[in-house]
Scaffold this motif. Structure first.
Motif, PDB file in Angstrom:
ATOM      1  N   ILE A 257       0.846  -1.190   0.000  1.00 24.29           N
ATOM      2  CA  ILE A 257       0.000   0.000   0.000  1.00 24.29           C
ATOM      3  C   ILE A 257       0.885   1.245   0.000  1.00 24.29           C
ATOM      4  O   ILE A 257       2.077   1.178   0.263  1.00 24.29           O
ATOM      5  CB  ILE A 257      -0.946   0.020   1.220  1.00 24.29           C
ATOM      6  CG1 ILE A 257      -0.169  -0.121   2.540  1.00 24.29           C
ATOM      7  CG2 ILE A 257      -1.999  -1.064   1.084  1.00 24.29           C
ATOM      8  CD1 ILE A 257      -1.025   0.053   3.787  1.00 24.29           C
TER       9      ILE A 257
ATOM     10  N   ASN B 234       6.421   0.430  -2.243  1.00 26.49           N
ATOM     11  CA  ASN B 234       5.166   0.404  -1.491  1.00 26.49           C
ATOM     12  C   ASN B 234       5.487  -0.170  -0.115  1.00 26.49           C
ATOM     13  O   ASN B 234       6.602  -0.620   0.126  1.00 26.49           O
ATOM     14  CB  ASN B 234       4.150  -0.513  -2.187  1.00 26.49           C
ATOM     15  CG  ASN B 234       3.667   0.057  -3.500  1.00 26.49           C
ATOM     16  OD1 ASN B 234       3.001   1.087  -3.532  1.00 26.49           O
ATOM     17  ND2 ASN B 234       4.002  -0.602  -4.606  1.00 26.49           N
ATOM     18  N   THR B 235       4.508  -0.168   0.773  1.00 21.21           N
ATOM     19  CA  THR B 235       4.683  -0.813   2.068  1.00 21.21           C
ATOM     20  C   THR B 235       3.890  -2.115   2.044  1.00 21.21           C
ATOM     21  O   THR B 235       2.655  -2.101   2.053  1.00 21.21           O
ATOM     22  CB  THR B 235       4.179   0.107   3.204  1.00 21.21           C
ATOM     23  OG1 THR B 235       4.991   1.288   3.226  1.00 21.21           O
ATOM     24  CG2 THR B 235       4.270  -0.582   4.557  1.00 21.21           C
ATOM     25  N   LEU B 236       4.607  -3.234   1.930  1.00 24.01           N
ATOM     26  CA  LEU B 236       3.934  -4.534   1.879  1.00 24.01           C
ATOM     27  C   LEU B 236       3.256  -4.774   3.225  1.00 24.01           C
ATOM     28  O   LEU B 236       3.923  -4.824   4.253  1.00 24.01           O
ATOM     29  CB  LEU B 236       4.960  -5.635   1.588  1.00 24.01           C
ATOM     30  CG  LEU B 236       4.370  -7.032   1.366  1.00 24.01           C
ATOM     31  CD1 LEU B 236       3.503  -7.062   0.117  1.00 24.01           C
ATOM     32  CD2 LEU B 236       5.468  -8.076   1.235  1.00 24.01           C
ATOM     33  N   ASP B 237       1.943  -4.904   3.202  1.00 26.40           N
ATOM     34  CA  ASP B 237       1.193  -5.026   4.463  1.00 26.40           C
ATOM     35  C   ASP B 237       0.916  -6.500   4.743  1.00 26.40           C
ATOM     36  O   ASP B 237      -0.176  -7.006   4.468  1.00 26.40           O
ATOM     37  CB  ASP B 237      -0.115  -4.230   4.346  1.00 26.40           C
ATOM     38  CG  ASP B 237      -0.938  -4.328   5.620  1.00 26.40           C
ATOM     39  OD1 ASP B 237      -0.394  -4.773   6.656  1.00 26.40           O
ATOM     40  OD2 ASP B 237      -2.129  -3.961   5.579  1.00 26.40           O
ATOM     41  N   LEU B 238       1.904  -7.184   5.300  1.00 24.93           N
ATOM     42  CA  LEU B 238       1.707  -8.611   5.563  1.00 24.93           C
ATOM     43  C   LEU B 238       0.686  -8.844   6.672  1.00 24.93           C
ATOM     44  O   LEU B 238       0.124  -9.940   6.765  1.00 24.93           O
ATOM     45  CB  LEU B 238       3.039  -9.302   5.871  1.00 24.93           C
ATOM     46  CG  LEU B 238       3.977  -9.432   4.655  1.00 24.93           C
ATOM     47  CD1 LEU B 238       5.245 -10.185   5.045  1.00 24.93           C
ATOM     48  CD2 LEU B 238       3.289 -10.146   3.496  1.00 24.93           C
ATOM     49  N   ASN B 239       0.407  -7.822   7.488  1.00 27.27           N
ATOM     50  CA  ASN B 239      -0.714  -7.945   8.432  1.00 27.27           C
ATOM     51  C   ASN B 239      -1.977  -8.418   7.713  1.00 27.27           C
ATOM     52  O   ASN B 239      -2.820  -9.098   8.298  1.00 27.27           O
ATOM     53  CB  ASN B 239      -1.053  -6.576   9.050  1.00 27.27           C
ATOM     54  CG  ASN B 239      -0.122  -6.183  10.196  1.00 27.27           C
ATOM     55  OD1 ASN B 239       0.685  -6.980  10.650  1.00 27.27           O
ATOM     56  ND2 ASN B 239      -0.244  -4.940  10.661  1.00 27.27           N
TER      57      ASN B 239
ATOM     58  N   GLY C 194       5.442  -5.191  -3.716  1.00 33.08           N
ATOM     59  CA  GLY C 194       5.319  -4.886  -2.297  1.00 33.08           C
ATOM     60  C   GLY C 194       6.521  -4.174  -1.712  1.00 33.08           C
ATOM     61  O   GLY C 194       6.390  -3.406  -0.759  1.00 33.08           O
ATOM     62  N   ILE C 195       7.704  -4.442  -2.266  1.00 36.59           N
ATOM     63  CA  ILE C 195       8.884  -3.724  -1.771  1.00 36.59           C
ATOM     64  C   ILE C 195       9.569  -2.975  -2.906  1.00 36.59           C
ATOM     65  O   ILE C 195      10.086  -1.890  -2.707  1.00 36.59           O
ATOM     66  CB  ILE C 195       9.841  -4.646  -0.979  1.00 36.59           C
ATOM     67  CG1 ILE C 195      10.913  -3.836  -0.230  1.00 36.59           C
ATOM     68  CG2 ILE C 195      10.491  -5.694  -1.878  1.00 36.59           C
ATOM     69  CD1 ILE C 195      11.618  -4.546   0.903  1.00 36.59           C
TER      70      ILE C 195
ATOM     71  N   ILE D 139       0.727  -5.408  14.825  1.00 33.31           N
ATOM     72  CA  ILE D 139      -0.590  -5.748  14.289  1.00 33.31           C
ATOM     73  C   ILE D 139      -1.669  -5.460  15.330  1.00 33.31           C
ATOM     74  O   ILE D 139      -2.764  -5.044  14.979  1.00 33.31           O
ATOM     75  CB  ILE D 139      -0.642  -7.194  13.723  1.00 33.31           C
ATOM     76  CG1 ILE D 139      -1.944  -7.439  12.944  1.00 33.31           C
ATOM     77  CG2 ILE D 139      -0.471  -8.248  14.820  1.00 33.31           C
ATOM     78  CD1 ILE D 139      -1.926  -8.620  11.991  1.00 33.31           C
TER      79      ILE D 139
ATOM     80  N   MET E 274       2.772 -13.002  12.471  1.00 34.92           N
ATOM     81  CA  MET E 274       3.612 -11.852  12.140  1.00 34.92           C
ATOM     82  C   MET E 274       5.004 -11.978  12.765  1.00 34.92           C
ATOM     83  O   MET E 274       5.995 -11.528  12.189  1.00 34.92           O
ATOM     84  CB  MET E 274       2.934 -10.547  12.572  1.00 34.92           C
ATOM     85  CG  MET E 274       1.611 -10.285  11.861  1.00 34.92           C
ATOM     86  SD  MET E 274       1.598 -10.654  10.072  1.00 34.92           S
ATOM     87  CE  MET E 274       2.704  -9.379   9.482  1.00 34.92           C
TER      88      MET E 274
ATOM     89  N   ASN F  30       9.055  -4.742   5.342  1.00 36.00           N
ATOM     90  CA  ASN F  30      10.039  -4.257   4.363  1.00 36.00           C
ATOM     91  C   ASN F  30      11.245  -3.637   5.064  1.00 36.00           C
ATOM     92  O   ASN F  30      12.368  -3.674   4.546  1.00 36.00           O
ATOM     93  CB  ASN F  30       9.425  -3.140   3.490  1.00 36.00           C
ATOM     94  CG  ASN F  30       8.539  -3.658   2.365  1.00 36.00           C
ATOM     95  OD1 ASN F  30       8.490  -4.851   2.101  1.00 36.00           O
ATOM     96  ND2 ASN F  30       7.821  -2.759   1.705  1.00 36.00           N
TER      97      ASN F  30
ATOM     98  N   THR G  99       0.496  -0.695  10.902  1.00 32.26           N
ATOM     99  CA  THR G  99       0.871  -1.505   9.746  1.00 32.26           C
ATOM    100  C   THR G  99       2.319  -1.931   9.949  1.00 32.26           C
ATOM    101  O   THR G  99       3.239  -1.110   9.852  1.00 32.26           O
ATOM    102  CB  THR G  99       0.711  -0.690   8.445  1.00 32.26           C
ATOM    103  OG1 THR G  99      -0.672  -0.373   8.271  1.00 32.26           O
ATOM    104  CG2 THR G  99       1.192  -1.481   7.237  1.00 32.26           C
TER     105      THR G  99
ATOM    106  N   MET H 190      11.028 -10.951   1.483  1.00 36.60           N
ATOM    107  CA  MET H 190       9.620 -10.595   1.666  1.00 36.60           C
ATOM    108  C   MET H 190       8.701 -11.710   1.167  1.00 36.60           C
ATOM    109  O   MET H 190       7.621 -11.935   1.718  1.00 36.60           O
ATOM    110  CB  MET H 190       9.300  -9.270   0.973  1.00 36.60           C
ATOM    111  CG  MET H 190      10.071  -8.090   1.554  1.00 36.60           C
ATOM    112  SD  MET H 190      10.188  -8.047   3.377  1.00 36.60           S
ATOM    113  CE  MET H 190       8.484  -7.702   3.792  1.00 36.60           C
TER     114      MET H 190
ATOM    115  N   ASP I 257       5.687  -2.886   9.149  1.00 33.15           N
ATOM    116  CA  ASP I 257       6.413  -2.697   7.886  1.00 33.15           C
ATOM    117  C   ASP I 257       7.610  -3.635   7.843  1.00 33.15           C
ATOM    118  O   ASP I 257       8.744  -3.227   8.108  1.00 33.15           O
ATOM    119  CB  ASP I 257       6.853  -1.232   7.779  1.00 33.15           C
ATOM    120  CG  ASP I 257       7.622  -0.967   6.488  1.00 33.15           C
ATOM    121  OD1 ASP I 257       7.598  -1.830   5.582  1.00 33.15           O
ATOM    122  OD2 ASP I 257       8.253   0.096   6.382  1.00 33.15           O
TER     123      ASP I 257
END
Lengths: 337, 337, 337, 337
Positions: C239, C248-253, C273-274, D274, D283, D253, D249, C283, D251
């Protein structure tokens, strides 16, 4: 729940009120400020206000469900106006202008900017003596010696000083030399500093955090107020977003929202809010139209030579034009339906 | 690099110019709009403009290094003014007001809002017939039948229509019934739609994306312009940030920045920009002071009964007061130094 | 409320159920997909489910209060697994790998990447033929001719194609040549496109919007599902935030949150994502550990010569190593408590 | 530019080097840490490093153009490993686990969590004694008395303490009772606090600011290092974005990016990252796979009764399972190609 006590209340009467509040399972905090004496009750159960209202010693009582209570307009409907003395007031009924350099650099620099302010009938000057810098190798300000000189020169010209305090230990040290303590955007949630400023009888201008919400700004003000200091000013200065065309995103939405949520004066800092010299003036004017009680901006004789923030600083000709325009626009705002 | 060609240029002369540009390793795109004929050259090498400038058939030539070229003010210094006919103009020199409901709902609703606009001398009406809704189960608008009725009623009252187009296939279908095509915030980077609107001889109002940068908004405008349509309006409508006290964060910084970067008219939508009815008016006024060429906002006879967006919609009394105030504030802006 | 009907339900029985739902003031939408037949009821009043549950023709009935219903895991507890034929499955129980270039460029390029996939037993290939580009002057892809060749070559090697569809009119055109339609991050809220994909009997992979919330991604999936297509895959791809050190900021949450909220398979795109080649592998591995059902990433024989996105694209040696590591990490995830 | 001096350098030799640097118009800062003696040169002009390198007393010299220098991996290629004594190390080569409650609440609570840590062979315990709370009416921690008891109990069990310091005056007060000073997300840019921690011979764990960039986190570390303290740990704990489905969020990354930019150990705090108990474990595991050197998370005997942060705190069964899984996943990471 917020209870304003009579100034003359007896200890016994106060104890009765506190007992009553604890009895309905509310936590109670006693707050004594320069102006009044309050009890703040925090709890969740529903209860009937009326019997409480009939206890002796209560001046006024209000339900306030927000996290911030003392700064809420739900309780104090009339806007707060701060009187700094010598005819300088901040709040509803006038437009306060605060101008000056990012950092105090020298006697000569101060001399020139003060003359500019006097010439334009501006009574408040900003200028940092302790500078928060993200790199440890950058200029960090002139410190207390600079502040003392700043103070002496300002006094001589009837100018009031707004300057940033960065840590608890500076509060006492700076106290006699400032008219308004400024809490910077990196310290909006430095709760120890806010606590310390609660014990001071001078106004405090709190800038919104770089990524602080409006609620958080109000909670920060609540810290200082509940510490005993009612003399507060809030300042929108732009938030951090994904947009990189401007230094920050000036959130003017915050102005009407804050003006409804709190009785405190609200200022706008367009210099940090957009960060680009050519656009400071339109954003300052927009800030007034959004409802601001004051504008705080950076001005310097030679912005290109300023020790910091030159790219967002007005020169004196630009500043003088802005001042005239701000006053015209404020006059029109007063006449709108 | 941007080259405006003479209208009378011969094919041979044009071929010479194109050959010259390709020879310096630039990619060249030919653009023919309603108003003029251009060549856009994209490349990186340094070169001397002068010999190129002496080729026959060239009206004007400019270095423009931004990603957007045709919409850049580096090339066209004078602001673009759009003439919609019947005395309705959008752009520098006047303040355009565009009011109306989120969605067209019924003949009766349109009747009332149009009467309100006529009473207040507002010539542009907004109103959606195709509604982008994030839930598939929500009201999606009256569609083409609604638009036709909207058109007929507006014509009879001298009102111009601004309404959203959502997909390529609607462009042709809607064409005869709209005065300004609106591209919504979710379609700002729907490049196929932008391409299709490039082929149309009607103005296009492009809203900034929900999380779109200022650069991206300009690139979206470049899409339509390079497709052949110069009649463009940009609209700031708030961006998505962490702040939840308002629906979006109205980025008024974008106004002076856009006004310097592009020759296109720039509007502000305070209704979506803050999303709270009580605060729409101050943000509209602030938008004018920041330099906007127009204000687009939501109005409805009974906002509380509107099919969508009621919480940010003004009633007629509020709308009438806002219109009067906007005109006063715009008049003052014209007089500022 | 979500009602799954018996496949054999009579029209009369269905009419009775609809009448019952309307009677409790719920809006009802009928949904027929490739797999089943549903009624979605939207309303606010409280009511007793039991009498409704006793009407003939109802297979199952669930309260689902979220805005998305058909894609909710509150209703369908078992994860959806998509079968693409030839032994290719997507969803719980296996880790799907999708690799390939940002854009299809040439037969030679496809030949090489397909050989790489075959060598590493990867069955799904990504590759754009219509490219959304923010500048109108950039490469926009090979189009339908490219897709047909892509299809032919992939078929010959047992590879399935995942490629982006950008507008409604392409859906039919592309239909016979793709295995999975991809909806890009700029089209996540292109509701017309989502509607059109609801009518298709092929899987649709929906990328999260550039600034889309998790709720909005689920609502977009609901669009396609309620249009009749149950074959859906969601994809986190980063995002837009204030951070500029990554694209971008990969939102793995989003992964564990989506896996609980929906029964649909969830993939991660670490390349977007990165956005930095050297960090794509960690990632991707983190995405698997967060619970992803698949990884979609960019690979190219010579990333530095790729027509687009080269800076985030792996070469074949890097890709092969990543594939081996992903499989090891996935195997461990399966064994965790 | 960064110059590491010989430990045995004479004052005269040092003066020569400083004179040389000033001569090329660089500003020079002298830094003496627990481990070594450096000169940091800041300037813009190009110059030849070689003659400088030949001056006596120089151990090593590096061009580092980033704003942070001493924490940069461009200079110190080998990762820093911190030795806390008693066999507890933080950094490359092991996975550090730090668990414990948000706040220290009572002797009984500490007893239980310490037993849990001992049972699971976890050597580092987190727990706040001074709590930064956005409302002035919330629980603010047990203070110094709590810390002293925490210290005594931890010593008896071979456990090391990580706890937050909120202001300069606490640094000295807390010094003898902590093993690692934690700088919280609201204090990442409290430069006075960072300066004060530069004078301390204990490790400092710096959390990323709520809306802090990766660059800013590195600059904050540079503050402490240039103040004389090399013992630093960085911690990703989630940033503020528009997404509201999670508290922050996370991050991830930032992990591979930080691991390349700095030689310092990097941890992940999935609890704040999170903010939802059920998703802390995936996470945490993802954080390890992204390359973290340690995981810091919240655990409590009865999360539902915790004084703060209960909604993101694991109970002992969940914590024990996570510890076992983290160790398995870390072991696999070590074996990847």
């Amino acid at each position: 729940m917020l209870i304003q006590l009579e100034q003359s209340i007896s200890e016994a009467a106060k104890a009765d009120i506190i007992a009553y509040i604890k009895n309905i399972k509310y936590k109670v905090t006693e707050v004594t400020t320069q102006r009044a004496h309050y009890l703040v009750g925090i709890g969740k159960s529903e209860f009937d206000l009326r019997p409480l209202g009939q206890l002796p010693g209560i001046h006024d009582i209000h339900r306030v469900s927000d996290d911030y209570k003392l700064v809420s307009r739900k309780w104090r409907v009339r806007p707060t106006v701060l009187d700094l003395g010598d005819g300088v007031r901040i709040g509803e009924g006038s437009l306060s202008l605060v101008a000056g350099p990012c950092s105090i650099e020298s006697e000569e620099q101060m001399e020139k900017i003060m003359q500019h302010l006097v010439d334009n009938d501006v009574r408040l000057m900003r200028g940092g003596v302790f500078k928060p810098r993200s790199s440890p190798y950058s200029f960090r300000g002139l410190g207390m010696e600079g502040l003392k000189q700043f103070h002496q020169m300002a006094r001589a010209r009837g100018i009031k000083i707004v300057t940033e305090v960065m840590q608890v230990s500076q509060v006492e040290e700076m106290h006699d030399y400032v008219d308004v303590f400024q809490v910077g955007a990196r310290n909006t949630q430095n709760f120890n500093l806010l606590d310390a400023l609660g014990g001071v009888d001078k106004p405090v201008l709190i800038k919104r955090g770089i990524s602080g919400t409006i609620e958080e700004l109000l909670s920060s003000a609540e810290y200082v107020f509940s510490g005993g200091n009612e003399k507060l000013i809030l300042c929108e200065r732009g938030i951090r977003t994904f947009e990189t065309a401007s230094r920050n995103t000036l959130d003017l939405n915050a102005i009407p929202i804050l003006k409804e949520k709190t009785h405190l004066p609200v200022m706008v800092d367009p210099s940090h809010g957009i960060g680009i010299r050519d656009y400071v003036a339109p954003m300052a004017l927009a800030g007034v139209m959004a409802g601001a009680d004051g504008i705080l901006y950076e001005a310097h004789e030679k912005p290109e030579e300023a020790a910091s923030d030159g790219q967002q600083t007005l020169n004196f000709a630009e500043s003088a034009r802005l001042i005239r325009n701000l006053r015209k626009v404020y006059a029109v705002r007063q006449e709108l339906e």
